[in-house]
Motif scaffolding. Structure first.
Motif, short mmCIF file in Angstrom:
data_model
loop_
_atom_site.label_atom_id
_atom_site.label_comp_id
_atom_site.label_asym_id
_atom_site.label_seq_id
_atom_site.Cartn_x
_atom_site.Cartn_y
_atom_site.Cartn_z
N PHE A 131 0.88 -1.60 1.51
CA PHE A 131 0.78 -0.84 0.26
C PHE A 131 1.56 0.46 0.35
O PHE A 131 1.81 1.02 1.42
CB PHE A 131 -0.69 -0.55 -0.08
CG PHE A 131 -1.34 0.50 0.79
CD1 PHE A 131 -1.47 1.81 0.34
CD2 PHE A 131 -1.84 0.18 2.05
CE1 PHE A 131 -2.08 2.78 1.13
CE2 PHE A 131 -2.43 1.13 2.85
CZ PHE A 131 -2.56 2.45 2.39
N ASN A 133 3.05 2.66 -3.40
CA ASN A 133 2.64 2.84 -4.80
C ASN A 133 2.21 1.53 -5.43
O ASN A 133 1.72 1.49 -6.55
CB ASN A 133 3.78 3.48 -5.61
CG ASN A 133 5.07 2.67 -5.53
OD1 ASN A 133 5.11 1.64 -4.87
ND2 ASN A 133 6.10 3.14 -6.18
N GLN A 134 2.40 0.41 -4.70
CA GLN A 134 1.90 -0.89 -5.10
C GLN A 134 1.46 -1.64 -3.85
O GLN A 134 1.83 -1.29 -2.74
CB GLN A 134 2.97 -1.68 -5.85
CG GLN A 134 4.27 -1.85 -5.08
CD GLN A 134 5.36 -2.51 -5.91
OE1 GLN A 134 5.08 -3.14 -6.92
NE2 GLN A 134 6.60 -2.35 -5.48
N ALA A 135 0.65 -2.69 -4.05
CA ALA A 135 0.12 -3.45 -2.91
C ALA A 135 0.71 -4.85 -2.91
O ALA A 135 1.05 -5.41 -3.96
CB ALA A 135 -1.40 -3.53 -3.01
N ASN A 166 -0.75 4.80 -3.29
CA ASN A 166 -1.72 4.48 -4.33
C ASN A 166 -2.84 3.64 -3.73
O ASN A 166 -2.73 2.42 -3.59
CB ASN A 166 -1.04 3.73 -5.48
CG ASN A 166 -1.93 3.65 -6.71
OD1 ASN A 166 -3.14 3.56 -6.60
ND2 ASN A 166 -1.30 3.68 -7.88
N ASN A 169 -4.74 0.97 -6.04
CA ASN A 169 -4.12 -0.36 -6.12
C ASN A 169 -4.55 -1.25 -4.96
O ASN A 169 -4.82 -2.44 -5.14
CB ASN A 169 -2.60 -0.23 -6.13
CG ASN A 169 -2.04 0.01 -7.51
OD1 ASN A 169 -2.75 -0.13 -8.50
ND2 ASN A 169 -0.77 0.39 -7.59
N ILE A 170 -4.61 -0.68 -3.78
CA ILE A 170 -4.98 -1.49 -2.62
C ILE A 170 -6.46 -1.87 -2.68
O ILE A 170 -6.85 -2.97 -2.26
CB ILE A 170 -4.65 -0.75 -1.29
CG1 ILE A 170 -4.63 -1.75 -0.12
CG2 ILE A 170 -5.63 0.34 -0.98
CD1 ILE A 170 -3.55 -2.77 -0.19
N ASN A 172 -8.10 -2.49 -5.47
CA ASN A 172 -8.15 -3.57 -6.45
C ASN A 172 -7.67 -4.89 -5.84
O ASN A 172 -8.27 -5.95 -6.04
CB ASN A 172 -7.31 -3.20 -7.67
CG ASN A 172 -7.43 -4.22 -8.78
OD1 ASN A 172 -8.52 -4.48 -9.30
ND2 ASN A 172 -6.31 -4.81 -9.16
N SER A 173 -6.57 -4.84 -5.07
CA SER A 173 -6.05 -6.05 -4.42
C SER A 173 -7.03 -6.60 -3.40
O SER A 173 -7.22 -7.82 -3.29
CB SER A 173 -4.70 -5.75 -3.75
OG SER A 173 -3.74 -5.34 -4.68
N GLU A 201 -11.14 6.39 -6.66
CA GLU A 201 -11.17 5.37 -5.61
C GLU A 201 -12.60 5.15 -5.10
O GLU A 201 -13.01 4.01 -4.85
CB GLU A 201 -10.26 5.78 -4.45
CG GLU A 201 -8.77 5.71 -4.75
CD GLU A 201 -8.26 6.94 -5.50
OE1 GLU A 201 -7.04 7.02 -5.73
OE2 GLU A 201 -9.08 7.82 -5.83
#
Length: 316
Positions: A131, A133-135, A166, A169-170, A172-173, A201
């Protein structure tokens, strides 16, 4: 039938050839064995001939080699349910992980720590996420640590241009990857980014029952970030210095997780994981039962040796 040490069976070939050579009528036994050996096995008061005794001796040697090769026979299969822990490990792959305040840099240090820890983590399934800014998914949940090691060793930041950290995001993933698992444990290998407020978070993790554990790979003094063109600078031409983020502790503290500062010690990460992991899944495995058969040829070999060295004398 299987043999656990099948390579020992090849030694039977020269012994068998010698047996057939002795069995031949034209063979001269005196040319094959020393006088001392012949003296022990060719006493006149024994009823068995010298050739027969030699053949029995070689046959017993072949049986001993068969016994040493460990013959086995499958006697059935047992299915066992194995309890496992499920852990998702997320590796920070943002540009700040190139900082070399930890040798050789934060990212390589985190990779090496994880690789060294896998051999000391038992009864666990691990998934790997990357991860910034995106995972993105590197490996789903698996207990095949050999494959995990291969994937981790081949992770590099050279060809990845990701900025920012982020963590929402991680989370959520990780929640999607856990699916319906009741115990959700997420380990972050990160320098913490530059956020000072992790309330969103924390709320997300608590809402979805995710325990977050932090392995902090950044120093208090910080470091600049080496890039291909030199050193990373901000929009005003100032050097970018990235330091440890003390606020990342809150994420572990308020999600019933934990926090661990990096250390040069060899087993700190594996001990950290083994201390917090919980049983969360089961896996059915099969065990093949094998019956050991080596005592059959061994018993026969000992019996033959008994006849070779202790045969009864001939009657007068």
């Amino acid at each position: 039938m299987d043999f656990e040490q099948i390579e020992l069976l090849y030694l039977i070939i020269p012994v068998a050839l010698l047996w057939f050579f002795i069995h031949s009528k034209n063979s001269h036994i005196e040319d094959l064995f020393s006088a001392e050996v012949l003296a022990k096995i060719s006493l006149n008061n024994h009823k068995t001939s010298t050739k027969t005794r030699l053949k029995l001796l070689l046959l017993s040697m072949m049986l001993i080699l068969i016994a040493l090769s460990r013959p086995t026979l499958e006697s059935g299969e047992i299915k066992v349910s194995k309890q496992l822990s499920d852990i998702i490990i997320a590796i920070d792959m943002s540009k700040s992980m190139l900082a070399n305040d930890i040798y050789p840099n934060r990212f390589e240090f985190a990779k090496n720590k994880l690789l060294n820890s896998l051999d000391k983590i038992k009864d666990t399934r691990i998934a790997i996420l990357g991860f910034a800014n995106q995972a993105f998914l590197i490996s789903p949940l698996t207990d095949d640590f050999s494959s995990l090691k291969f994937l981790i060793k081949n992770l590099y930041l050279d060809s990845i241009s990701l900025t920012g950290t982020n963590i929402l995001n991680i989370l959520n993933s990780a929640n999607e990857l856990f699916d319906h698992t009741s115990t959700k444990q997420l380990l972050l290998l990160t320098d913490g980014g530059d956020r000072t407020d992790f309330s969103d978070e924390i709320d997300f993790a608590n809402e979805h029952n995710i325990q977050v554990f932090i392995f902090d790979v950044a120093s208090e003094q910080g470091s600049s970030i080496p890039i291909e063109s030199g050193i990373l600078e901000d929009a005003y031409g100032n050097l970018v210095i990235v330091k440890s983020n003390p606020h990342i502790k809150d994420l572990g503290k308020h999600t019933q997780g934990g926090y661990l500062k990096y250390s040069l010690g060899g087993e700190v990460l594996s001990k950290f994981i083994n201390n917090f992991k919980q049983l969360s899944s089961s896996k059915d495995t099969s065990i093949i039962q094998k019956q050991q058969l080596f005592y059959y040829p061994l018993s026969l070999a000992l019996l033959l040796l008994f006849f070779v060295f202790f045969s009864l004398p001939r009657k007068p």
